[in-house]
Design a protein around this motif. Sequence first.
Motif, PDB file in Angstrom:
ATOM      1  N   ALA A  64      52.704  38.911  39.671  1.00 17.64           N
ATOM      2  CA  ALA A  64      52.754  37.478  39.342  1.00 17.64           C
ATOM      3  C   ALA A  64      52.925  37.287  37.839  1.00 17.64           C
ATOM      4  O   ALA A  64      52.477  38.110  37.035  1.00 17.64           O
ATOM      5  CB  ALA A  64      51.478  36.789  39.808  1.00 17.64           C
ATOM      6  N   LYS A  65      53.561  36.168  37.460  1.00 14.67           N
ATOM      7  CA  LYS A  65      53.831  35.876  36.047  1.00 14.67           C
ATOM      8  C   LYS A  65      52.555  35.447  35.331  1.00 14.67           C
ATOM      9  O   LYS A  65      51.885  34.508  35.735  1.00 14.67           O
ATOM     10  CB  LYS A  65      54.877  34.753  35.960  1.00 14.67           C
ATOM     11  CG  LYS A  65      55.062  34.159  34.582  1.00 14.67           C
ATOM     12  CD  LYS A  65      55.954  35.022  33.753  1.00 14.67           C
ATOM     13  CE  LYS A  65      56.276  34.316  32.436  1.00 14.67           C
ATOM     14  NZ  LYS A  65      56.003  35.126  31.297  1.00 14.67           N
ATOM     15  N   SER A  66      52.209  36.160  34.272  1.00 13.90           N
ATOM     16  CA  SER A  66      51.117  35.783  33.372  1.00 13.90           C
ATOM     17  C   SER A  66      51.273  36.608  32.100  1.00 13.90           C
ATOM     18  O   SER A  66      52.033  37.585  32.053  1.00 13.90           O
ATOM     19  CB  SER A  66      49.743  36.040  34.006  1.00 13.90           C
ATOM     20  OG  SER A  66      49.506  37.419  34.131  1.00 13.90           O
ATOM     21  N   HIS A  67      50.539  36.226  31.060  1.00 12.54           N
ATOM     22  CA  HIS A  67      50.645  36.948  29.793  1.00 12.54           C
ATOM     23  C   HIS A  67      50.135  38.378  29.928  1.00 12.54           C
ATOM     24  O   HIS A  67      50.719  39.320  29.387  1.00 12.54           O
ATOM     25  CB  HIS A  67      49.870  36.219  28.696  1.00 12.54           C
ATOM     26  CG  HIS A  67      50.529  34.963  28.249  1.00 12.54           C
ATOM     27  ND1 HIS A  67      51.720  34.950  27.568  1.00 12.54           N
ATOM     28  CD2 HIS A  67      50.179  33.665  28.397  1.00 12.54           C
ATOM     29  CE1 HIS A  67      52.071  33.707  27.307  1.00 12.54           C
ATOM     30  NE2 HIS A  67      51.154  32.898  27.803  1.00 12.54           N
ATOM     31  N   CYS A  68      49.033  38.553  30.663  1.00 12.62           N
ATOM     32  CA  CYS A  68      48.502  39.910  30.806  1.00 12.62           C
ATOM     33  C   CYS A  68      49.423  40.765  31.685  1.00 12.62           C
ATOM     34  O   CYS A  68      49.546  41.974  31.465  1.00 12.62           O
ATOM     35  CB  CYS A  68      47.079  39.888  31.338  1.00 12.62           C
ATOM     36  SG  CYS A  68      46.894  39.147  32.950  1.00 12.62           S
ATOM     37  N   ALA A  69      50.111  40.154  32.661  1.00 11.46           N
ATOM     38  CA  ALA A  69      51.065  40.902  33.480  1.00 11.46           C
ATOM     39  C   ALA A  69      52.269  41.321  32.642  1.00 11.46           C
ATOM     40  O   ALA A  69      52.788  42.427  32.806  1.00 11.46           O
ATOM     41  CB  ALA A  69      51.512  40.058  34.668  1.00 11.46           C
ATOM     42  N   ASP A  70      52.715  40.436  31.736  1.00 12.64           N
ATOM     43  CA  ASP A  70      53.824  40.794  30.845  1.00 12.64           C
ATOM     44  C   ASP A  70      53.433  41.959  29.928  1.00 12.64           C
ATOM     45  O   ASP A  70      54.226  42.864  29.701  1.00 12.64           O
ATOM     46  CB  ASP A  70      54.255  39.589  30.012  1.00 12.64           C
ATOM     47  CG  ASP A  70      55.034  38.577  30.839  1.00 12.64           C
ATOM     48  OD1 ASP A  70      55.478  38.939  31.953  1.00 12.64           O
ATOM     49  OD2 ASP A  70      55.195  37.440  30.377  1.00 12.64           O
ATOM     50  N   ALA A  71      52.207  41.937  29.415  1.00 10.63           N
ATOM     51  CA  ALA A  71      51.729  43.034  28.565  1.00 10.63           C
ATOM     52  C   ALA A  71      51.676  44.339  29.357  1.00 10.63           C
ATOM     53  O   ALA A  71      52.017  45.410  28.841  1.00 10.63           O
ATOM     54  CB  ALA A  71      50.359  42.696  27.991  1.00 10.63           C
ATOM     55  N   PHE A  72      51.268  44.265  30.623  1.00 12.66           N
ATOM     56  CA  PHE A  72      51.219  45.442  31.493  1.00 12.66           C
ATOM     57  C   PHE A  72      52.619  46.016  31.695  1.00 12.66           C
ATOM     58  O   PHE A  72      52.818  47.227  31.637  1.00 12.66           O
ATOM     59  CB  PHE A  72      50.590  45.044  32.833  1.00 12.66           C
ATOM     60  CG  PHE A  72      50.485  46.166  33.828  1.00 12.66           C
ATOM     61  CD1 PHE A  72      49.544  47.162  33.666  1.00 12.66           C
ATOM     62  CD2 PHE A  72      51.323  46.210  34.930  1.00 12.66           C
ATOM     63  CE1 PHE A  72      49.432  48.187  34.581  1.00 12.66           C
ATOM     64  CE2 PHE A  72      51.222  47.228  35.851  1.00 12.66           C
ATOM     65  CZ  PHE A  72      50.271  48.225  35.674  1.00 12.66           C
ATOM     66  N   CYS A  73      53.608  45.126  31.901  1.00 20.76           N
ATOM     67  CA  CYS A  73      54.994  45.579  32.102  1.00 20.76           C
ATOM     68  C   CYS A  73      55.589  46.148  30.815  1.00 20.76           C
ATOM     69  O   CYS A  73      56.342  47.114  30.849  1.00 20.76           O
ATOM     70  CB  CYS A  73      55.851  44.431  32.610  1.00 20.76           C
ATOM     71  SG  CYS A  73      55.432  43.915  34.280  1.00 20.76           S
ATOM     72  N   ILE A  74      55.260  45.545  29.675  1.00 21.90           N
ATOM     73  CA  ILE A  74      55.769  46.032  28.392  1.00 21.90           C
ATOM     74  C   ILE A  74      55.223  47.423  28.084  1.00 21.90           C
ATOM     75  O   ILE A  74      55.913  48.270  27.523  1.00 21.90           O
ATOM     76  CB  ILE A  74      55.424  45.035  27.267  1.00 21.90           C
ATOM     77  CG1 ILE A  74      56.275  43.771  27.421  1.00 21.90           C
ATOM     78  CG2 ILE A  74      55.634  45.646  25.887  1.00 21.90           C
ATOM     79  CD1 ILE A  74      55.861  42.635  26.534  1.00 21.90           C
ATOM     80  N   ALA A  75      53.975  47.691  28.484  1.00 23.17           N
ATOM     81  CA  ALA A  75      53.364  48.999  28.236  1.00 23.17           C
ATOM     82  C   ALA A  75      54.151  50.113  28.927  1.00 23.17           C
ATOM     83  O   ALA A  75      54.178  51.244  28.444  1.00 23.17           O
ATOM     84  CB  ALA A  75      51.920  49.005  28.710  1.00 23.17           C
ATOM     85  N   GLY A  76      54.794  49.807  30.053  1.00 26.36           N
ATOM     86  CA  GLY A  76      55.687  50.775  30.686  1.00 26.36           C
ATOM     87  C   GLY A  76      55.044  51.683  31.707  1.00 26.36           C
ATOM     88  O   GLY A  76      55.733  52.390  32.423  1.00 26.36           O
ATOM     89  N   ASN A  77      53.726  51.699  31.812  1.00 29.28           N
ATOM     90  CA  ASN A  77      53.054  52.569  32.773  1.00 29.28           C
ATOM     91  C   ASN A  77      52.739  51.748  34.024  1.00 29.28           C
ATOM     92  O   ASN A  77      51.594  51.383  34.274  1.00 29.28           O
ATOM     93  CB  ASN A  77      51.781  53.148  32.158  1.00 29.28           C
ATOM     94  CG  ASN A  77      51.164  54.217  33.032  1.00 29.28           C
ATOM     95  OD1 ASN A  77      51.721  54.587  34.059  1.00 29.28           O
ATOM     96  ND2 ASN A  77      50.010  54.704  32.625  1.00 29.28           N
ATOM     97  N   LEU A  78      53.757  51.479  34.826  1.00 28.78           N
ATOM     98  CA  LEU A  78      53.600  50.601  35.978  1.00 28.78           C
ATOM     99  C   LEU A  78      52.852  51.247  37.140  1.00 28.78           C
ATOM    100  O   LEU A  78      52.442  50.565  38.067  1.00 28.78           O
ATOM    101  CB  LEU A  78      54.973  50.097  36.440  1.00 28.78           C
ATOM    102  CG  LEU A  78      55.706  49.250  35.395  1.00 28.78           C
ATOM    103  CD1 LEU A  78      57.137  48.996  35.821  1.00 28.78           C
ATOM    104  CD2 LEU A  78      54.975  47.954  35.155  1.00 28.78           C
ATOM    105  N   GLY A  79      52.650  52.554  37.072  1.00 29.66           N
ATOM    106  CA  GLY A  79      51.884  53.238  38.120  1.00 29.66           C
ATOM    107  C   GLY A  79      50.388  53.225  37.868  1.00 29.66           C
ATOM    108  O   GLY A  79      49.609  53.668  38.711  1.00 29.66           O
ATOM    109  N   ALA A  80      49.973  52.710  36.727  1.00 33.19           N
ATOM    110  CA  ALA A  80      48.553  52.688  36.395  1.00 33.19           C
ATOM    111  C   ALA A  80      47.808  51.675  37.258  1.00 33.19           C
ATOM    112  O   ALA A  80      48.368  50.674  37.706  1.00 33.19           O
ATOM    113  CB  ALA A  80      48.370  52.331  34.921  1.00 33.19           C
TER     114      ALA A  80
END
Length: 134
Positions: A39-55
């Motif tokens: 879902a769209k949110s600032h913390c979700a965007d930060a999670f996607c930017i970090a690049g470790n989507l399997g975490a």
Amino acid sequence: MGIMRWEVLNRLKASHPELEVNNTYGYRTKHARIANDIAKSHCADAFCIAGNLGAERLGEFFFQKQTRRNNRQIHKLSILKSGIRKRNQAPFEVNGFRLFDKVACQGEEGFIFGRRSSGFFDVRKLDGTRISAG
């Protein structure tokens, strides 16, 4: 942000040469979010930017809000009949409370968003829901 972005990026690279610093764009973040059904949110965007989507995500995050420090308009625009300009600013401290002090109001925790010289306060939560208008 267009010009500032490059200055921030270059300063960050200069101050931390041991870290890999990259620039990203919104379309990459959006694609990662949609592909992983996030879902769209600032913390979700930060999670996607970090690049470790399997975490594994914790499900909680630190929320902070940028707030103004002062009101720059000293006087109201309309001048009273006697020629006196009415002040637009409340005193810095009213009954020992300042702007953005954390207070308990009606059994809930909130922050002072507006102070009145009469001693009443506009108390809200960080998400903007009003607890007391005065």
